[in-house]
Design a protein around this motif. Structure first.
Motif, mmCIF file in Angstrom:
data_model
loop_
_atom_site.group_PDB
_atom_site.id
_atom_site.type_symbol
_atom_site.label_atom_id
_atom_site.label_comp_id
_atom_site.label_asym_id
_atom_site.label_seq_id
_atom_site.Cartn_x
_atom_site.Cartn_y
_atom_site.Cartn_z
ATOM 1 N N ALA A 1 -2.201 19.618 -10.480
ATOM 2 C CA ALA A 1 -3.181 19.118 -9.508
ATOM 3 C C ALA A 1 -2.993 19.813 -8.170
ATOM 4 O O ALA A 1 -1.865 20.086 -7.757
ATOM 5 C CB ALA A 1 -3.017 17.605 -9.333
ATOM 6 N N ARG A 2 -4.071 20.099 -7.492
ATOM 7 C CA ARG A 2 -4.009 20.651 -6.138
ATOM 8 C C ARG A 2 -4.044 19.446 -5.194
ATOM 9 O O ARG A 2 -4.974 18.649 -5.231
ATOM 10 C CB ARG A 2 -5.193 21.583 -5.876
ATOM 11 C CG ARG A 2 -5.131 22.192 -4.536
ATOM 12 C CD ARG A 2 -5.583 23.615 -4.387
ATOM 13 N NE ARG A 2 -5.688 24.439 -5.553
ATOM 14 C CZ ARG A 2 -4.831 25.426 -5.846
ATOM 15 N NH1 ARG A 2 -3.801 25.654 -5.077
ATOM 16 N NH2 ARG A 2 -5.016 26.171 -6.899
ATOM 17 N N ILE A 3 -3.016 19.309 -4.360
ATOM 18 C CA ILE A 3 -2.883 18.123 -3.514
ATOM 19 C C ILE A 3 -3.278 18.458 -2.080
ATOM 20 O O ILE A 3 -2.695 19.335 -1.440
ATOM 21 C CB ILE A 3 -1.448 17.569 -3.567
ATOM 22 C CG1 ILE A 3 -1.114 17.164 -5.009
ATOM 23 C CG2 ILE A 3 -1.295 16.385 -2.609
ATOM 24 C CD1 ILE A 3 0.299 16.697 -5.222
ATOM 25 N N PHE A 4 -4.295 17.737 -1.597
ATOM 26 C CA PHE A 4 -4.765 17.858 -0.226
ATOM 27 C C PHE A 4 -4.180 16.704 0.583
ATOM 28 O O PHE A 4 -4.197 15.560 0.120
ATOM 29 C CB PHE A 4 -6.292 17.760 -0.176
ATOM 30 C CG PHE A 4 -7.011 18.953 -0.730
ATOM 31 C CD1 PHE A 4 -7.772 19.756 0.107
ATOM 32 C CD2 PHE A 4 -6.950 19.266 -2.083
ATOM 33 C CE1 PHE A 4 -8.455 20.853 -0.406
ATOM 34 C CE2 PHE A 4 -7.631 20.351 -2.593
ATOM 35 C CZ PHE A 4 -8.381 21.156 -1.759
ATOM 36 N N LEU A 5 -3.661 16.970 1.767
ATOM 37 C CA LEU A 5 -3.141 15.922 2.641
ATOM 38 C C LEU A 5 -3.928 15.948 3.940
ATOM 39 O O LEU A 5 -3.896 16.935 4.677
ATOM 40 C CB LEU A 5 -1.649 16.125 2.929
ATOM 41 C CG LEU A 5 -1.040 15.163 3.955
ATOM 42 C CD1 LEU A 5 -1.093 13.729 3.434
ATOM 43 C CD2 LEU A 5 0.387 15.558 4.275
ATOM 44 N N GLY A 6 -4.645 14.887 4.195
ATOM 45 C CA GLY A 6 -5.395 14.763 5.433
ATOM 46 C C GLY A 6 -4.672 13.813 6.369
ATOM 47 O O GLY A 6 -4.134 12.792 5.934
ATOM 48 N N GLU B 1 1.886 10.356 -9.703
ATOM 49 C CA GLU B 1 0.915 10.731 -10.735
ATOM 50 C C GLU B 1 0.333 12.114 -10.471
ATOM 51 O O GLU B 1 0.229 12.937 -11.377
ATOM 52 C CB GLU B 1 -0.241 9.719 -10.767
ATOM 53 C CG GLU B 1 -0.100 8.642 -11.796
ATOM 54 C CD GLU B 1 -1.331 7.756 -11.824
ATOM 55 O OE1 GLU B 1 -2.457 8.263 -12.047
ATOM 56 O OE2 GLU B 1 -1.164 6.544 -11.629
ATOM 57 N N MET B 2 -0.039 12.371 -9.217
ATOM 58 C CA MET B 2 -0.628 13.667 -8.875
ATOM 59 C C MET B 2 0.375 14.795 -9.095
ATOM 60 O O MET B 2 0.022 15.859 -9.607
ATOM 61 C CB MET B 2 -1.087 13.684 -7.409
ATOM 62 C CG MET B 2 -2.297 12.835 -7.139
ATOM 63 S SD MET B 2 -2.980 13.027 -5.466
ATOM 64 C CE MET B 2 -1.620 12.595 -4.413
ATOM 65 N N ARG B 3 1.636 14.557 -8.725
ATOM 66 C CA ARG B 3 2.646 15.610 -8.840
ATOM 67 C C ARG B 3 3.028 15.889 -10.289
ATOM 68 O O ARG B 3 3.443 16.989 -10.624
ATOM 69 C CB ARG B 3 3.883 15.243 -8.019
ATOM 70 C CG ARG B 3 3.548 15.220 -6.519
ATOM 71 C CD ARG B 3 4.739 15.184 -5.629
ATOM 72 N NE ARG B 3 5.450 16.450 -5.752
ATOM 73 C CZ ARG B 3 6.770 16.542 -5.763
ATOM 74 N NH1 ARG B 3 7.504 15.465 -5.653
ATOM 75 N NH2 ARG B 3 7.347 17.715 -5.867
ATOM 76 N N ASN C 1 0.821 -1.210 0.000
ATOM 77 C CA ASN C 1 0.000 0.000 0.000
ATOM 78 C C ASN C 1 0.855 1.259 0.000
ATOM 79 O O ASN C 1 0.475 2.263 -0.599
ATOM 80 C CB ASN C 1 -0.972 -0.011 1.178
ATOM 81 C CG ASN C 1 -2.053 -1.054 0.991
ATOM 82 O OD1 ASN C 1 -2.496 -1.291 -0.125
ATOM 83 N ND2 ASN C 1 -2.458 -1.696 2.060
ATOM 84 N N VAL C 2 2.003 1.219 0.655
ATOM 85 C CA VAL C 2 2.928 2.356 0.601
ATOM 86 C C VAL C 2 3.394 2.546 -0.845
ATOM 87 O O VAL C 2 3.412 3.653 -1.370
ATOM 88 C CB VAL C 2 4.141 2.164 1.544
ATOM 89 C CG1 VAL C 2 5.204 3.224 1.297
ATOM 90 C CG2 VAL C 2 3.700 2.194 2.987
ATOM 91 N N GLY C 3 3.750 1.445 -1.509
ATOM 92 C CA GLY C 3 4.180 1.512 -2.908
ATOM 93 C C GLY C 3 3.098 2.070 -3.814
ATOM 94 O O GLY C 3 3.364 2.900 -4.688
ATOM 95 N N VAL D 1 2.818 5.776 -3.192
ATOM 96 C CA VAL D 1 3.908 6.504 -3.845
ATOM 97 C C VAL D 1 3.608 6.690 -5.328
ATOM 98 O O VAL D 1 3.781 7.772 -5.883
ATOM 99 C CB VAL D 1 5.263 5.782 -3.638
ATOM 100 C CG1 VAL D 1 6.335 6.329 -4.547
ATOM 101 C CG2 VAL D 1 5.692 5.891 -2.179
ATOM 102 N N GLN D 2 3.113 5.637 -5.981
ATOM 103 C CA GLN D 2 2.740 5.749 -7.404
ATOM 104 C C GLN D 2 1.663 6.814 -7.599
ATOM 105 O O GLN D 2 1.737 7.619 -8.520
ATOM 106 C CB GLN D 2 2.212 4.410 -7.930
ATOM 107 C CG GLN D 2 3.255 3.460 -8.365
ATOM 108 C CD GLN D 2 2.632 2.236 -9.020
ATOM 109 O OE1 GLN D 2 1.483 1.872 -8.782
ATOM 110 N NE2 GLN D 2 3.416 1.588 -9.855
ATOM 111 N N GLN D 3 0.660 6.809 -6.727
ATOM 112 C CA GLN D 3 -0.433 7.779 -6.839
ATOM 113 C C GLN D 3 0.087 9.196 -6.644
ATOM 114 O O GLN D 3 -0.284 10.113 -7.372
ATOM 115 C CB GLN D 3 -1.516 7.462 -5.805
ATOM 116 C CG GLN D 3 -2.730 8.337 -5.913
ATOM 117 C CD GLN D 3 -3.491 8.109 -7.207
ATOM 118 O OE1 GLN D 3 -3.796 6.987 -7.563
ATOM 119 N NE2 GLN D 3 -3.798 9.168 -7.919
#
Length: 166
Positions: free
Chosen positions: A130-135, A100-102, A90-92, A95-97
């Motif tokens: 992309a605007r990246i939200f971190l919750g 992609e967002m960046r 899931n970490v991997g 990281v892929q996601q």
């Protein structure tokens, strides 16, 4: 609570009745191919000591990072998480996601009739990302993740932080 000890298909594959109960499971016979130790209950032996089967074609093999040949860069280690298993996978995937967002830009999607005319220019579209939200939950700060979150914000890797109170 069910009296079954495993899904019926698995039980029947080893010749164990689906009505079997753990405490009533008889030991394996001495000539058993699953175990040559007859003191091990059949249920345990078939669950733990059973023969492996082939993985379906295309299935990814679980394998950790090879520090000897794969290099020790953080990129290589994160990439290897995809095949490490359990939560590392899931970490991997995360990281892929994130990658992609960046890397995403509005220019990755075609402008179509009805879209904002100010966004039709290819140069403008390539500059919009992309605007990246971190919750995260507030306990991440007190559990040693503060430095990671600080790094992400300081290096403009996230645009918006959302947290709980706590």
């Amino acid at each position: 609570m069910s009296d079954e000890i495993a899904p019926k298909g698995i039980l029947l594959e080893y010749g164990i009745s689906s009505e079997a109960k753990i405490l009533e499971a008889a030991p394996l016979s001495a000539d058993s191919t699953v175990s040559s130790m007859p003191h091990i209950p059949s249920v345990s032996a078939s669950a733990v000591l059973g023969e492996s089967s082939e993985l379906p074609k295309g299935m990814v093999t679980c394998q950790g990072h090879n520090f000897e040949s794969d290099g020790n860069s953080i990129d290589n280690i994160m990439k290897s998480m995809l095949t490490t298993g359990f939560q590392a996978t899931n970490v991997g995937l995360a990281v892929q996601q994130i990658q992609e967002m960046r890397s995403w830009r509005l220019s990755d999607t075609d402008w179509k009739e009805g879209d904002d005319p100010a966004l039709k220019d290819a140069f403008v579209r390539s500059s919009i990302r992309a605007r990246i939200f971190l919750g995260y939950t507030s306990n991440q700060i007190s559990s040693g993740q503060r430095e990671i979150l600080k790094f992400l914000v300081k290096n403009k890797m996230v645009d918006v932080l959302i947290t709980t109170a706590g």
